[in-house]
Scaffold this motif. Structure first.
Motif, short mmCIF file in Angstrom:
data_model
loop_
_atom_site.label_atom_id
_atom_site.label_comp_id
_atom_site.label_asym_id
_atom_site.label_seq_id
_atom_site.Cartn_x
_atom_site.Cartn_y
_atom_site.Cartn_z
N GLU A 21 -17.80 43.52 93.21
CA GLU A 21 -18.04 44.86 93.71
C GLU A 21 -18.80 45.64 92.66
OE1 GLU A 21 -14.56 46.55 96.16
OE2 GLU A 21 -13.55 45.28 94.68
N PRO A 22 -19.62 46.60 93.06
CA PRO A 22 -20.34 47.41 92.07
C PRO A 22 -19.38 48.03 91.05
CG PRO A 22 -21.22 47.81 94.25
CD PRO A 22 -20.00 46.95 94.43
N GLY A 23 -19.74 47.88 89.78
CA GLY A 23 -18.92 48.41 88.70
C GLY A 23 -17.99 47.39 88.08
N LYS A 24 -17.77 46.27 88.78
CA LYS A 24 -16.93 45.22 88.20
C LYS A 24 -17.78 44.23 87.41
CE LYS A 24 -12.71 45.10 90.93
NZ LYS A 24 -11.74 44.22 91.61
N LYS A 25 -17.12 43.38 86.65
CA LYS A 25 -17.82 42.42 85.81
C LYS A 25 -18.58 41.39 86.66
CE LYS A 25 -16.25 43.99 81.85
NZ LYS A 25 -17.15 44.63 80.85
N ALA A 26 -19.73 41.00 86.16
CA ALA A 26 -20.56 40.01 86.85
C ALA A 26 -20.10 38.61 86.49
CB ALA A 26 -22.03 40.22 86.49
N ASP A 27 -18.92 38.25 86.99
CA ASP A 27 -18.34 36.93 86.81
C ASP A 27 -18.39 36.23 88.17
OD1 ASP A 27 -17.67 38.06 84.37
OD2 ASP A 27 -15.57 37.47 84.43
N PHE A 28 -19.19 35.18 88.29
CA PHE A 28 -19.31 34.51 89.58
C PHE A 28 -19.80 33.09 89.39
CE2 PHE A 28 -23.09 37.08 88.80
CZ PHE A 28 -24.13 36.18 88.97
N ILE A 29 -19.66 32.30 90.46
CA ILE A 29 -20.05 30.90 90.42
C ILE A 29 -20.89 30.57 91.64
CG2 ILE A 29 -18.07 30.15 89.05
CD1 ILE A 29 -16.71 29.24 91.62
N LEU A 30 -21.77 29.62 91.48
CA LEU A 30 -22.59 29.11 92.58
C LEU A 30 -22.08 27.71 92.92
CD1 LEU A 30 -24.98 30.34 94.12
CD2 LEU A 30 -26.50 28.96 92.70
N VAL A 31 -21.65 27.52 94.17
CA VAL A 31 -20.96 26.32 94.61
C VAL A 31 -21.84 25.54 95.58
CG1 VAL A 31 -18.82 25.45 95.66
CG2 VAL A 31 -18.79 27.56 94.33
N ASP A 32 -21.72 24.23 95.54
CA ASP A 32 -22.63 23.38 96.33
C ASP A 32 -22.40 23.47 97.83
OD1 ASP A 32 -20.16 22.10 96.15
OD2 ASP A 32 -21.01 20.10 95.96
N GLU A 33 -21.17 23.77 98.27
CA GLU A 33 -20.87 23.85 99.71
C GLU A 33 -20.13 25.16 100.00
OE1 GLU A 33 -21.81 21.71 101.95
OE2 GLU A 33 -22.44 19.99 100.71
N MET A 69 -13.03 25.78 76.48
CA MET A 69 -13.60 26.89 77.26
C MET A 69 -14.90 26.48 77.93
SD MET A 69 -12.68 30.38 75.14
CE MET A 69 -13.04 29.79 73.49
N HIS A 70 -15.74 25.73 77.24
CA HIS A 70 -16.98 25.28 77.86
C HIS A 70 -16.69 24.29 78.99
CE1 HIS A 70 -20.09 27.26 75.54
NE2 HIS A 70 -19.39 27.05 74.44
N SER A 71 -15.70 23.43 78.81
CA SER A 71 -15.33 22.49 79.87
C SER A 71 -14.79 23.24 81.09
CB SER A 71 -14.29 21.50 79.35
OG SER A 71 -13.83 20.65 80.38
N LEU A 72 -13.98 24.26 80.86
CA LEU A 72 -13.42 25.04 81.97
C LEU A 72 -14.52 25.79 82.72
CD1 LEU A 72 -10.25 26.39 80.14
CD2 LEU A 72 -10.33 24.54 81.82
N ALA A 73 -15.48 26.34 81.98
CA ALA A 73 -16.61 27.02 82.63
C ALA A 73 -17.37 26.05 83.52
CB ALA A 73 -17.52 27.63 81.58
N ASP A 74 -17.52 24.83 83.07
CA ASP A 74 -18.23 23.82 83.84
C ASP A 74 -17.53 23.52 85.16
OD1 ASP A 74 -20.47 21.96 83.89
OD2 ASP A 74 -18.98 20.37 83.76
N LEU A 98 -25.23 33.32 81.91
CA LEU A 98 -25.14 31.98 82.48
C LEU A 98 -24.51 31.07 81.42
CD1 LEU A 98 -25.74 30.01 84.79
CD2 LEU A 98 -27.99 29.62 83.74
N ILE A 99 -23.29 30.63 81.70
CA ILE A 99 -22.55 29.83 80.72
C ILE A 99 -22.82 28.34 80.91
CG2 ILE A 99 -20.27 29.29 79.80
CD1 ILE A 99 -21.22 32.17 79.30
N THR A 100 -22.82 27.92 82.16
CA THR A 100 -23.08 26.51 82.43
C THR A 100 -23.83 26.39 83.75
OG1 THR A 100 -22.04 24.33 82.68
CG2 THR A 100 -20.84 26.18 83.60
N PRO A 101 -24.83 25.52 83.86
CA PRO A 101 -25.32 24.69 82.76
C PRO A 101 -25.96 25.54 81.67
CG PRO A 101 -26.84 24.60 84.60
CD PRO A 101 -25.63 25.35 85.09
N THR A 102 -25.96 25.02 80.45
CA THR A 102 -26.49 25.77 79.33
C THR A 102 -27.95 26.12 79.59
OG1 THR A 102 -25.02 24.59 77.86
CG2 THR A 102 -26.88 25.75 76.86
#
Length: 587
Positions: free
Chosen positions: A546-558, A267-272, A582-586
């Motif tokens: 969207e407002p009300g949904k879970k705050a699951d998101f990623i920051l991508v380099d490009e 799971m940690h590898s997948l989050a990464d 914030l799961i990764t980076p720790t």
């Protein structure tokens, strides 16, 4: 009574006194209709204060596919606890760090791209975790190179009683031939060895493993399986589908603690890699227990939508216990995984007509049609979603025939039943996905990996209905995309690239393999976000920002929507948030 009302009545107690709440309130207007393990597991837990301060991630190039499937741009996202509060678009005034007397954490996104968290709709979490701890034969170009990796691994791990691994693919080897036990014996003849093929539908054993299993020339092929033999009828060391049980039954079972370690590592590898959720395609009762124990210790690192395997010896008992869904939505088990046939690479996929490169051979059904119908019906009658592995056109037709009859008889169309892989389809069955409300759960990188042998296996006519993403989309189906890790690399950007280009990561062939089946960038992103969430009955809380949904998101380099298509596989998820954590980076 809503789940919020339920939690509110418990706030005066400690968490241990509060006990457990039924998350079905959040899904079913009639309240909690199931009891047993579901009610016992769902702990009301919080990873911090109930009303935590808001967090603002700003200076970003954000995209969300909203519930209307539109691409919306935004420059900042505000979330509180595990939920999105607001998206700020260009021109909006951003709140100050201490606006209204409330402190706010501000995170500078440095102008990078923010996307909804990516969802893999078909992976094998335990196997992936174990693969991180075993011999990796992925990408080997010859049998000898695979054996060399075994030799190196054994030198680093001299005390192991079994040496295991996975990832070999003879189609990519110079010989294009199945491997042999004799070559493994050169790496050590006294320790039993077992290595799964890349698709998990064949395995390679050494002589010590075969002797331990009592396998010799007199050992029969089991129903739904095959032992590869030499000209004299002696086993060569390769076992296909159910024949693998001869060897795997000799391998000591993993303990619950072993499984927990492997699951957490995975799971940690997948989050990464930018994954915030995964659909775990077929778990045992013991793996379910491992997940439960991990969930009791707090939110899982990423969300897991698990399918109980129909091969589990306690399958019926698990169904009778009902859904399992933690209050934090990081673990859900409300679906079933059934395997109908094998894989194309090992010629185990069940075809209506014979294989083009092996006359007289149709592949393998892993159970009788009557048994398949029975397993589907039992699951439907318990109101579970049914997810069936089917690769060959024959297996897909049989599954679709069952769905057409049983969905109506059981009144379960709303369960969004699925076919996992849906790889080779008759044109008639392509149309039936939308008609029956069945979801094709597909893996884009299978097409770019299989292009070296798929036409050889099924010919120029049947290939027109294979990996047929555009035909399915145009017929109204919603594709849930994934990787089938560790069969394929887990990196979701590899799947997005394959979906858009129909090319491998060398960007071959030019223009794409059967390019008429490409997805648009929007369609590909939806298949890894909203449509994957839909396939898990989670589109009300996941899949878009969207407002009300879970705050699951990623920051991508490009910028996913701006880079050259051939560069999509190189995108890197630099940060991953799940439920506002914030799961990764720790941290």
């Amino acid at each position: 009574m809503t789940i919020f009302d339920r939690i509110t009545t418990l706030l005066g107690s400690t968490l241990s006194e509060a006990g457990f709440a039924c998350a079905e309130y959040a899904r079913q207007p009639s309240g909690c209709k199931r009891t047993g393990l579901m009610a016992a597991l769902i702990a009301v837990t919080f990873s911090g204060p109930l009303w935590a301060q808001s967090t603002l991630v700003h200076n970003i190039n954000g995209y969300t596919m909203n519930s209307q499937r539109e691409r919306i741009e935004f420059v900042a996202i505000e979330f509180n606890g595990d939920t999105v509060e607001r998206l700020y678009q260009a021109g909006d005034t951003l709140p100050a760090a201490d606006e209204g007397g409330q402190s706010m954490t501000r995170i500078d996104g440095e102008g990078k791209t923010l996307l909804p968290g990516l969802i893999d709709a078909h992976g094998h979490v335990l196997s992936y975790g174990l693969s991180l701890l075993r011999v990796d034969m992925t990408g080997t170009s010859s049998e000898q190179e695979a054996v060399e990796r075994v030799t190196q691994f054994r030198a680093r791990n001299p005390d192991l009683n079994w040496i295991q691994g996975r990832g070999w693919n003879q189609v990519l080897w110079d010989s294009n031939e199945f491997p042999n036990a004799a070559s493994l014996d050169a790496a050590g003849s006294e320790v039993p060895m077992w290595f799964s093929r890349v698709d998990g539908h064949a395995g390679w054993a050494n002589q010590a493993a075969m002797e331990l299993a009592g396998v010799d020339a007199s050992t029969p092929d089991p129903e739904g399986g095959m032992i590869i033999r030499d000209a004299e009828g002696r086993p060569t060391g390769v076992f296909v589908d159910t024949a693998m049980d001869y060897i795997t039954e000799q391998i000591p079972a993993l303990s619950i603690e072993d499984q927990k370690r492997a699951l957490l590592s995975a799971m940690h590898s997948l989050a990464d890699l930018g994954m915030t959720s995964v659909h775990d395609a077929g778990i045992s009762s013991t793996t379910l227990q491992a997940y439960q124990e991990l969930a009791e210790d707090g939110p899982l690192p990423i969300r897991v939508y698990a399918m109980i395997s129909a091969n589990d010896e306690d399958y019926v008992e698990r169904l009778g216990e009902g859904y399992i869904e933690t209050a934090d939505d990081t673990f859900v088990m409300r679906s079933v995984k059934i395997v109908a046939d094998g894989a194309l690479g090992s010629r185990g996929a069940y075809l209506n007509e014979e294989y083009s490169d092996q006359p007289g051979h149709h592949g393998l059904l892993l159970m009788s049609p009557d048994r398949l119908t029975q397993l589907i019906q039992v699951g439907m009658e318990e109101d579970f979603q049914i997810n069936i592995h089917a690769i060959g056109d024959g297996a897909n037709q049989i599954v679709m025939d069952n769905y057409e009859a049983l969905i109506e008889n059981t009144g379960t169309q709303a369960q969004r039943h699925r076919i996992e892989h849906a790889q080779i389809l008759r044109f008639e069955d392509i149309l039936r996905f939308h008609e029956l409300g069945v979801i094709p759960s597909m893996q884009a990188t299978h097409a770019t990996s299989d292009k070296n042998m798929a036409v050889d296996r099924i010919g120029e006519v049947r290939i027109q209905g294979a990996y047929a993403w555009r035909k399915l989309l145009d017929a109204g189906a919603r594709i849930a995309n994934g990787s089938d890790f560790p069969v394929e690399p887990a990196n979701p950007f590899f799947g997005l690239h394959a979906s858009v280009t129909r090319q491998d990561r060398d960007n071959q062939p030019p223009g794409g393999w059967y390019p008429e089946e490409k997805m648009t960038r929007e369609e590909a992103l939806l298949s890894f976000t909203l449509d994957a969430a839909y396939a898990a009955h989670q589109d009300d809380i996941l899949g878009t920002l969207e407002p009300g949904k879970k705050a699951d998101f990623i920051l991508v380099d490009e910028d996913y929507f701006a880079v050259e298509p051939g560069m999509l596989w190189q995108l890197d998820a630099e940060k991953t948030w799940v439920g506002g954590r914030l799961i990764t980076p720790t941290p």
